[in-house]
Design an enzyme around this catalytic site. Structure first.
Site, PDB file in Angstrom:
ATOM      1  CD  GLU A  79      -6.205 -14.901   4.317  1.00  0.00           C
ATOM      2  OE1 GLU A  79      -6.103 -14.151   3.815  1.00  0.00           O
ATOM      3  OE2 GLU A  79      -6.352 -15.170   5.594  1.00  0.00           O
ATOM      4  CD  GLU A 139      -4.793  -8.131   5.596  1.00  0.00           C
ATOM      5  OE1 GLU A 139      -3.968  -9.748   4.736  1.00  0.00           O
ATOM      6  OE2 GLU A 139      -5.385  -8.063   5.969  1.00  0.00           O
TER       7      GLU A 139
HETATM    8  C1  LIG Z   1      -3.569 -12.544   6.182  1.00  0.00           C
HETATM    9  S1  LIG Z   1      -2.342 -13.385   7.125  1.00  0.00           S
HETATM   10  C2  LIG Z   1      -2.347 -15.526   6.895  1.00  0.00           C
HETATM   11  C3  LIG Z   1      -2.487 -16.128   7.886  1.00  0.00           C
HETATM   12  C4  LIG Z   1      -2.121 -17.390   7.430  1.00  0.00           C
HETATM   13  N1  LIG Z   1      -2.113 -18.336   6.376  1.00  0.00           N
HETATM   14  C5  LIG Z   1      -3.654 -18.184   8.229  1.00  0.00           C
HETATM   15  O1  LIG Z   1      -4.994 -18.103   7.320  1.00  0.00           O
HETATM   16  O2  LIG Z   1      -4.239 -17.738   9.575  1.00  0.00           O
HETATM   17  C6  LIG Z   1      -0.692 -13.652   6.094  1.00  0.00           C
HETATM   18  C7  LIG Z   1       0.429 -14.374   6.163  1.00  0.00           C
HETATM   19  O3  LIG Z   1       1.375 -13.981   5.515  1.00  0.00           O
HETATM   20  C8  LIG Z   1       1.963 -13.476   6.138  1.00  0.00           C
HETATM   21  N2  LIG Z   1       2.835 -13.308   4.538  1.00  0.00           N
HETATM   22  C9  LIG Z   1       2.767 -11.604   4.019  1.00  0.00           C
HETATM   23  N3  LIG Z   1       3.198 -11.478   2.762  1.00  0.00           N
HETATM   24  C10 LIG Z   1       4.003 -12.081   2.581  1.00  0.00           C
HETATM   25  C11 LIG Z   1       5.357 -12.763   2.026  1.00  0.00           C
HETATM   26  N4  LIG Z   1       5.585 -12.141   0.812  1.00  0.00           N
HETATM   27  N5  LIG Z   1       6.124 -13.727   1.666  1.00  0.00           N
HETATM   28  C12 LIG Z   1       5.869 -14.608   3.215  1.00  0.00           C
HETATM   29  N6  LIG Z   1       4.979 -14.475   3.413  1.00  0.00           N
HETATM   30  C13 LIG Z   1       4.348 -13.326   3.766  1.00  0.00           C
HETATM   31  C14 LIG Z   1       2.362 -12.907   6.892  1.00  0.00           C
HETATM   32  O4  LIG Z   1       3.328 -12.427   7.667  1.00  0.00           O
HETATM   33  C15 LIG Z   1       1.355 -13.441   7.135  1.00  0.00           C
HETATM   34  O5  LIG Z   1       0.999 -14.391   8.462  1.00  0.00           O
END
Ligand SMILES: C[S@@+](CC[C@H](N)C(=O)[O-])C[C@H]1O[C@@H](n2cnc3c(N)ncnc32)[C@H](O)[C@@H]1O
Length: 700
Positions: free
Chosen positions: A462, A471
Site C-alpha cells: 500500500e 507516493e
Molecule cells: C503508506 S505507508 C503504509 C504502511 C502500512 N502498510 C499501512 O497500510 O498502514 C507505506 C510504507 O511503505 C514504506 N516504504 C515506502 N517505500 C518503500 C520502499 N521502497 N521499500 C520499503 N518500504 C517502503 C514506508 O516506509 C511506509 O512504512
C-alpha cells in the site's frame, strides 16, 4: 424510499435542543426607510434593544444617520445632510457588537453622471472613515449595477492599503434582469478588488420574491459554496402566511436557504420591503422565528451525516476541512508513529486488504501446502495482521484440519524505526511467523540472492497517495520485478488517478498566503532543491530554502492534500494515469494525457481536484473517487492541483487539463497547465507549472 436531507432536518429527533440551536443563528435587521422615526439617529440604543427583544442579534444602520442614508439623490447638486450619528449614545464595544455600517444607498461611484460619481466617491470615503471611527466590524455596500469598476477601485485601495478592521459585505444587485448571472457580477467585483482575502471581502446574497434564475438551478447555486458568502438577506415579501397565521418561508425558499447555508457563522439579514410591520406587532419576530427554524439544524445535521462517513475524523477535535497538507513522501521520508497510528484508524482499508488476500489465496493456493507472501512497505504491520487473518479465514472456509495452508511470510520495510514495531508485532502478535527484512524493496532482488529468499506468489503493498501514484508506488514495485515469478500476483493489481476542474476562492487564497515565517524559511521545501546555508554577513549563517521560480509561484506549483469543503466541482472526474502490477514488460512510468472537460456554467477555475481508485484483487477495490467512494474510509483526502491564477470560463467553453508525469535519475514530478478553448474559437494556454519539478519533486 430513503429520506432526503431536507426531510431529515425536520425530524423531531433533529430538533432537540431548540433553544441552543436557535442561539447559534445570528440574524440582523436592515434598517429601512420604513423604520424612519423622529430622532432615531439619537435612539440607536432603544431601536436595537427593541429589535433584540424581537430576536434580532444586530442591526445594519446607515452609518451617516438615517436622514442622510435615505436622502434623495435627485436633489443633487444640493448636498446631502452631514454625517450625524453620534457615537456617545452607545459604548464602543456595543457599536462593535450590535451595529453594522450601512453605506448610503444613494452613493453611486459608477453613475453615468461623472459629477455625481465623483461626489459619491468623496461621500463614500467619508462614510468608510466614519465606520472606522465608530470601530464597526462590518460595512454593507450595495451594488446596483452589473459592473461597478469605480467602486471596486476605491474599495480595493481601502482593503489593500489601509489597516482597518472591518469586513466589507457586498450586497448583490436586486434590480438586474432575472437571467443576469449574479455570480459573475460578484466574481467581477472581487476580481476588480484583486481577489482580496475572503475573510474581509464577502458577498451578501439577496433572496427576493422574484428570484433570479440562477437560484433555481442547482449547478449554478453550487458555485456559492466556493465563494465567501458573509450573509444571506431575505426580503420580507418572500414570506407567506402559514396555517397558524404566522409568517413562514415557502418550501422553495427554505430549501434554497438550507442549500446555501454552509456554516452557522454565516449571518442572516432581514430586509423590509413594505410597511407590514407597522400593522402587525409580531411580524418582525415571526420573520426571525421562521428564518431560525429553516437553518438551525442544517450544520448539526451535516455533522451527524458526516459522522457516519467520517468515523473517527468527525469525532476528533481537529477540523480537517479545507486545511492544506503536503502529501506524504514515505519513500524519501521516514514516517513517524503518530502518522502510522492515524492510518491504522481506518475501518475499511485493512478489511478490504484482508478480503483481497483471501480471494487471491483461493486462486493461488489451490492444492498447495504453502504460498510465499511478501508484504512490501509494512509500516507498523496492520496489513501483516490482515494477511495472517486472511490465511485463517481461508483455512476455515476452504481447508480441513489436516490440510491447512501455511503461508511463508516475508515482511519488508525500509523505515528503521518502524522495524522496531514490526519486531515487536512479530514476537507478540504474529507468533514469529514473519521473516523481517529491513530494506528498501528495490534491493530485494539482490538481497534475495544473498539470503536465499524464496520468490513470491503474492506481493502485497500500500504505497499510494491521494493522487494514486504520487507516493511512487510504480517505481517501488518495479524495483522488485526481477525477483518475481511469471505467476506472481500483486495486490493492488491496478490503480488509476482521476481529476476534475474545481472552483474555490478559499483554496486559491489559502495556497497563495501560505508563506513561511522567518523561522520557517530554512525548512525543506517540496521542490528539487535542498535548503542552503547562507554564509554571508547579512544572513548570520542562517538556512534558507531557495525557490528559483520565486516563492509565490512555488506555492501554486505544488500538489496538496485537502479535505475539500468550500469548493464546487465543475465537471465529472475523468481518469488520468493508470498503473498495473506486476509490470513484467517494464513499461515506462512516465505518462502524458490531455483531459477535455465541457464547461456548463460561468466559473473561476482554481485548479483540479485529484482522486484515485485501486483494484486490490478482482472485484475488491478501494476508492476515494466520489462516485465509487469506499464508504467510511478515512485514509486519503482528495488531492488539489492548483493553477497559478483563477481563470474565468464561460458556459460552452471547453477546457483541457494537460498533465504529464516525468522522471529522472533521482525523482518523479508532474507538469501541468490549462487550455481554454472558447466558444468563439479563441484558445488560451496557461503557463506550464512545476517545470522540471522545481516546486514539487518526489524523490526516488
Ligand atoms: C503508506 S505507508 C503504509 C504502511 C502500512 N502498510 C499501512 O497500510 O498502514 C507505506 C510504507 O511503505 C514504506 N516504504 C515506502 N517505500 C518503500 C520502499 N521502497 N521499500 C520499503 N518500504 C517502503 C514506508 O516506509 C511506509 O512504512
Amino acid at each position: 424510499m430513503s429520506k432526503t436531507y431536507s426531510d431529515l432536518i425536520f425530524d423531531t429527533e433533529s430538533t432537540r435542543n431548540i433553544d441552543e440551536a436557535n442561539s447559534r443563528i445570528n440574524i440582523g435587521w436592515i434598517t429601512s426607510r420604513f423604520d424612519v422615526a423622529e430622532h432615531l439617529d439619537r435612539k440607536v440604543v432603544e431601536f436595537s434593544s427593541k429589535l433584540g427583544a424581537e430576536q434580532y442579534n444586530f442591526i445594519v444602520y446607515p452609518v451617516g444617520g438615517i436622514i442622510r442614508g435615505f436622502w434623495d439623490p435627485r436633489r443633487f447638486p444640493e448636498a446631502p445632510p452631514n454625517i450625524d450619528l453620534p457615537d456617545l449614545q452607545l459604548a464602543n464595544h456595543l457599536w462593535e457588537t450590535y451595529v453594522c455600517a450601512g453605506i448610503s444607498e444613494w452613493i453611486d461611484c459608477d453613475s453615468e453622471n461623472p459629477d455625481f460619481a465623483k461626489f459619491s466617491e468623496q461621500e463614500l470615503i467619508k462614510e468608510l472613515n466614519y465606520a472606522c471611527y465608530l470601530g464597526l466590524r462590518t460595512v454593507v455596500l450595495n451594488l446596483t449595477r452589473k459592473s461597478s469598476p469605480n467602486l471596486a477601485k476605491i474599495i480595493k485601495k481601502w482593503l489593500w492599503t489601509k489597516n482597518v478592521l472591518f469586513t466589507i459585505w457586498v450586497s448583490l444587485p436586486t434590480n438586474l434582469p432575472k437571467n443576469e448571472d449574479l455570480w459573475s457580477v460578484w466574481a467581477d467585483f472581487r476580481k476588480d478588488c484583486a481577489n482580496f482575502n475572503g475573510v474581509r471581502l464577502q458577498a451578501i446574497l439577496n433572496i427576493t420574491a422574484d428570484l433570479q434564475d440562477e437560484f433555481l438551478e442547482l449547478k449554478l447555486v453550487e458555485r456559492w459554496k466556493a465563494e465567501p458568502v458573509g450573509a444571506i438577506c431575505v426580503h420580507s415579501d418572500v414570506f407567506t402566511t402559514g396555517k397558524d397565521g404566522q409568517a413562514v418561508l415557502p418550501q422553495l425558499y427554505q430549501k434554497l436557504l438550507q442549500n446555501l447555508w454552509m456554516f452557522d457563522s454565516m449571518r442572516l439579514l432581514l430586509k423590509q420591503i413594505n410597511d407590514g410591520t407597522k400593522y402587525r406587532q409580531n411580524l418582525r419576530r415571526e420573520y426571525a422565528t421562521s428564518l431560525r427554524f429553516t437553518v438551525r439544524n442544517v450544520t448539526w445535521m451535516r455533522q451527524k451525516m458526516a459522522k457516519e462517513t467520517d468515523g473517527f475524523l468527525a469525532t476528533s477535535n481537529l477540523d480537517y476541512h479545507d486545511v492544506l497538507q503536503a502529501p506524504l513522501q514515505p519513500l524519501s521520508d521516514n514516517l513517524d508513529s503518530g502518522v502510522y497510528n492515524t492510518f491504522e484508524q481506518d475501518p475499511v482499508k485493512y478489511q478490504r486488504y484482508r478480503d483481497a488476500v483471501q480471494l487471491a489465496f483461493m486462486d493461488i493456493a489451490k492444492d498447495k501446502e504453502s504460498v510465499v507472501v511478501y508484504l512490501l512497505g509494512a509500516g507498523r504491520g496492520p496489513i501483516g495482521t490482515m494477511i495472517l487473518e486472511a490465511e485463517k479465514r481461508y483455512n476455515s472456509e476452504c481447508r480441513d484440519k489436516n490440510n491447512k495452508l501455511k503461508i511463508k511470510f516475508y515482511v519488508v520495510e525500509k523505515n528503521p524505526n518502524a522495524i522496531v514495531t514490526l519486531r515487536f508485532m512479530n514476537e507478540n502478535a504474529w507468533r514469529k511467523r514473519a521473516i523481517l527484512v529491513e530494506s528498501d524493496m528495490r534491493s530485494l532482488p539482490s538481497l534475495a540472492k544473498e539470503n536465499n529468499y524464496e520468490q513470491p506468489d503474492l506481493i502485497v503493498s500500500e504505497l499510494l497517495g491521494s493522487f494514486g501514484d504520487n507516493e511512487l508506488s510504480p517505481e517501488c514495485l518495479d524495483g522488485v520485478t526481477d525477483f518475481l515469478k511469471p505467476t506472481t500476483i500483486s495486490i493492488p493489481q491496478k490503480y488509476t488517478s482521476y481529476a476534475a476542474p474545481i472552483m474555490s476562492l478559499n483554496m486559491h487564497q489559502t495556497i497563495k498566503s501560505a508563506i513561511p515565517s522567518f523561522w520557517g524559511k530554512g525548512l525543506v521545501g517540496h521542490g528539487r532543491n535542498e535548503p542552503e546555508l547562507e554564509e554571508d554577513d547579512e544572513n548570520e549563517g542562517e538556512y534558507v530554502q531557495k525557490y528559483p521560480q520565486g516563492m509565490a509561484i512555488s506555492r501554486l506549483d505544488q500538489i496538496y492534500v485537502v479535505y475539500l469543503r468550500q469548493f464546487c466541482a465543475l465537471a465529472e472526474n475523468k481518469p488520468v494515469f493508470t498503473f498495473e502490477h506486476p509490470n513484467f514488460a517494464k513499461t515506462s512510468n512516465d505518462r502524458e494525457i490531455v483531459l477535455d472537460f465541457d464547461i456548463d456554467r460561468a466559473a473561476d477555475i482554481m485548479g483540479f481536484a485529484g482522486y484515485f481508485d485501486m483494484i486490490l484483487y478482482k472485484n475488491v477495490m478501494l476508492s476515494i473517487e466520489p462516485k465509487t467512494f469506499s464508504n467510511g474510509m478515512i485514509s486519503w483526502f482528495p488531492a488539489v492541483i492548483p493553477l497559478r491564477k483563477l481563470y474565468r470560463v464561460a458556459e460552452g467553453d471547453r477546457i483541457k487539463f494537460v498533465i504529464s508525469r516525468k522522471s529522472d535519475a533521482d525523482g518523479v514530478w508532474y507538469e501541468w497547465n490549462l487550455e481554454i478553448h472558447r466558444k468563439n474559437g479563441e484558445i488560451f494556454k496557461s503557463p506550464l507549472q512545476n517545470q522540471n519539478g522545481e516546486s514539487y519533486y518526489m524523490r526516488k
